[in-house]
Write an enzyme that holds these catalytic residues in place. Structure first.
Site, PDB file in Angstrom:
ATOM      1  N   CYS A  66      13.430   3.296   2.983  1.00 37.39           N
ATOM      2  CA  CYS A  66      14.630   2.739   2.371  1.00 37.39           C
ATOM      3  C   CYS A  66      15.885   3.380   2.981  1.00 37.39           C
ATOM      4  CB  CYS A  66      14.556   2.893   0.855  1.00 37.39           C
ATOM      5  SG  CYS A  66      15.696   1.810  -0.049  1.00 37.39           S
TER       6      CYS A  66
ATOM      7  N   HIS B   3       8.924   1.121  -0.818  1.00 39.26           N
ATOM      8  CA  HIS B   3       8.705   2.516  -1.217  1.00 39.26           C
ATOM      9  C   HIS B   3       7.219   2.812  -1.422  1.00 39.26           C
ATOM     10  CE1 HIS B   3      12.863   3.955  -2.162  1.00 39.26           C
ATOM     11  NE2 HIS B   3      13.101   2.661  -2.257  1.00 39.26           N
TER      12      HIS B   3
ATOM     13  N   GLU C  49       5.790   5.622  -1.751  1.00 38.19           N
ATOM     14  CA  GLU C  49       5.606   6.721  -2.712  1.00 38.19           C
ATOM     15  C   GLU C  49       5.636   6.220  -4.152  1.00 38.19           C
ATOM     16  OE1 GLU C  49      10.010   6.276  -2.821  1.00 38.19           O
ATOM     17  OE2 GLU C  49       8.431   6.022  -1.315  1.00 38.19           O
TER      18      GLU C  49
END
Length: 229
Positions: free
Chosen positions: A86, A203, A205
């Site tokens: 990002c 994302h 994560e």
């Protein structure tokens, strides 16, 4: 494997990324201050999401001129592995570690949702645990994710397999409706020519534990572990 997670003023996904690497992947990880240049002992450096330096001027611009980013450029030039997520992707383009630029979303709105992605190249250090054409479900959260690159460069990237991920629908169709931000050719993630630097807007994560609704981000994070082993 030794991971370093960059921390810039305004980073807000640094601890999320750190925790996933430490607690889910069970790998060695440290946070790296943006003023540091001591990064030679890491195997992979991750530039996390957030709003580095408040997104002043352009997202990623000020962060691209910090001592840490300068060291990351040298690290990447020597073959070190770098992932930009990002805002980290935005920093990598501003630092010219990746081609192209991230512009404001075409509709002018912040978008935050789960997004389907199609793996375009599974033969990279970041996608070797995927199959070509595999559909991943990974969250996005950005205002400036509209990827643009000129046609000549795009053609070279296509020929070199640098287009890694594209936005798609749940069936893998690459459509305008499945494009959340107006990115050219629905591009969601790209690499450099040497395939050791990878930037993506989604994302991973935030998609690494079942409680979050999807673990598809682990395909990406575990790929770099497999490549390094």
């Amino acid at each position: 494997m030794r991971f370093g997670v960059a921390v810039y003023p305004g980073s807000n996904c640094d601890y999320d990324t750190y925790r996933v690497i430490r607690d889910v992947l069970k790998e060695d990880v440290q946070l790296i201050d943006y003023r540091s240049t001591d990064i030679e002992h890491y195997d992979c450096i991750i530039l996390p999401g957030g709003f580095s330096f408040g997104d002043y001027l352009r997202p990623g611009t000020l962060a691209s001129h910090t001592p840490l980013t300068g060291a990351i450029k040298d690290f990447a030039d020597r073959g070190g592995f770098v992932i930009g997520i990002c805002n980290g992707f935005q920093i990598l383009t501003e630092a010219h570690l990746l081609p192209g630029a991230l512009m404001p979303n075409i509709h002018g709105k912040f978008v935050c949702r789960h997004q389907y992605l199609r793996v375009e190249n599974a033969d990279t250090p970041f996608t070797n645990q995927c199959e070509e054409g595999q559909i991943l479900k990974i969250p996005i959260a950005h205002h400036d994710g509209n990827y643009f690159v000129d046609e000549d460069t795009l053609r070279k990237m296509e020929d070199n397999g640098q287009i890694i991920l594209r936005y798609c629908d749940e069936f893998g169709n690459i459509t305008e409706e499945a494009n959340p931000n107006g990115s050219i050719r629905n591009i969601a993630g790209v690499s450099n020519e040497k395939k050791n630097v990878f930037g993506l807007m989604p994302h991973p994560e935030r998609a690494s534990e079942s409680i979050l609704g999807t673990e598809d981000g682990l395909y990406i994070l575990r790929s770099i572990l497999e490549h390094h082993s």
